[in-house]
Design a protein around this motif. Structure first.
Motif, short mmCIF file in Angstrom:
data_model
loop_
_atom_site.label_atom_id
_atom_site.label_comp_id
_atom_site.label_asym_id
_atom_site.label_seq_id
_atom_site.Cartn_x
_atom_site.Cartn_y
_atom_site.Cartn_z
N VAL A 253 -3.16 6.12 -1.76
CA VAL A 253 -4.25 7.03 -1.41
C VAL A 253 -3.70 8.41 -1.11
N VAL B 216 -3.55 1.46 -8.39
CA VAL B 216 -4.85 2.06 -8.14
C VAL B 216 -4.66 3.26 -7.22
N VAL C 122 -10.96 -0.62 -0.28
CA VAL C 122 -9.58 -0.18 -0.50
C VAL C 122 -8.60 -1.20 0.06
N THR D 101 0.84 -1.19 0.00
CA THR D 101 0.00 0.00 0.00
C THR D 101 0.87 1.24 0.00
N VAL E 136 -1.92 0.01 -4.11
CA VAL E 136 -2.92 1.04 -3.82
C VAL E 136 -2.22 2.25 -3.21
N THR F 254 -1.56 -5.77 -6.92
CA THR F 254 -2.13 -4.43 -6.89
C THR F 254 -1.38 -3.55 -5.90
N VAL G 5 -6.55 6.33 -5.13
CA VAL G 5 -7.78 6.89 -4.58
C VAL G 5 -7.40 8.20 -3.90
N TRP H 243 -8.43 -4.32 -2.21
CA TRP H 243 -7.54 -4.15 -3.36
C TRP H 243 -6.09 -4.23 -2.93
N ALA H 244 -5.77 -3.59 -1.81
CA ALA H 244 -4.38 -3.54 -1.35
C ALA H 244 -3.86 -4.91 -0.93
#
Length: 274
Positions: free
Chosen positions: A99, A61, A86, A3, A97, A95, A63, A89-90
């Motif tokens: 933010v 991704v 969230v 993340t 992520v 993936t 956000v 996905w992480a």
């Protein structure tokens, strides 16, 4: 779990460049490397939007403005749903992520059991840009587009956003949005050619660019549309949490058309830059 978190250094206002970093920097770089990318708003996540996926190794991704989920705009149930998604996905090995979170929401985010672990992982703190970096922000994108900016115009823009020993200088959090708008309006006035000091000044510069564009948009409306538009725009775009902290919310022309105060009235031309 892989993340990331990027947030603004500003303790009360946005505008330090985290959205630009995430969208024009991170996502653009990832796409150039052949990675699958997705930029989702908090509303997208709440609505159940899924980022694109394919057989490539990794997807990125983003956000942005995740602080919105911590405001009264979202119920506890909606907040839990967004943060759960969230984290889901992480948790995927394929993936990454990332933010975006405002610094003044950091303490609240850390105490949230769902968001706290995300925020603590791989933090990136954005600080205000120095004068030399601001010059690069102005010059290099124009050079890449094949439309260099006149040196005198660059100096004028720097004088606006990074005045030396000016007690009335712009707040650091205001710098990038106002600079971006001033250059956009100057570019439009130049007809897509080289931006000169003359076109920059005529566009209003950093301090007057937004006012110039807003006045042009407002003047294009009839009296009834001006009254209705002012009420609708500020009601829909400016929100505040229980502590009175101002938040922004993107609003499309379609949203304005559906508003009872604005419905059926002409919207200002998007060419105005407002």
């Amino acid at each position: 779990m892989r993340t990331g978190c990027a947030w603004s250094r500003s303790s009360a206002r946005t505008g330090s460049g985290k959205s630009s970093l995430l969208n024009a920097g991170l996502l653009a770089s990832a796409a150039e490397r052949g990675l699958t990318t997705a930029a989702l708003s908090v509303d997208d996540v709440a609505a159940g939007t899924e980022p694109e996926t394919d057989d490539r190794d990794v997807r990125v991704v983003v956000v942005d403005q995740l602080e919105q989920v911590l405001t009264e705009r979202f119920s506890a149930e909606a907040r839990t749903r967004v943060l759960r998604q969230v984290r889901a996905w992480a948790s995927s090995e394929r993936t990454v992520v990332v933010v975006g979170l405002r610094a003044d929401f950091l303490a609240k985010a850390l105490t949230d059991p769902s968001l706290g672990p995300l925020v603590q992982a791989h933090q990136v703190l954005l600080t205000p840009l120095e004068r030399d970096t601001l010059r690069r922000v102005i010059v290099e994108p124009a050079q890449r587009a094949g439309r260099p900016i006149e040196d005198e115009a660059v100096d004028l823009a720097l004088r606006d956003v990074a005045p030396v020993d000016d007690p009335d200088g712009l707040d650091a959090a205001s710098t990038l949005p106002l600079l971006s708008h001033a250059l956009l309006v100057a570019w439009a006035r130049a007809g897509g050619s080289r931006i000169t000091a003359t076109t920059y000044v005529a566009a209003g510069g950093v301090r007057g660019g937004v006012e110039t564009s807003a006045e042009a948009a407002y003047s294009s409306l009839d009296e009834s549309a001006r009254v209705a538009g002012a009420a609708a725009v500020f009601r829909m775009m400016v929100i505040a949490d229980a502590d009175g902290v101002a938040l922004r919310r993107p609003v499309s022309h379609a949203d304005l058309a559906d508003d009872p105060d604005w419905s059926g009235r002409p919207t200002p031309s998007s060419s105005s830059g407002s």
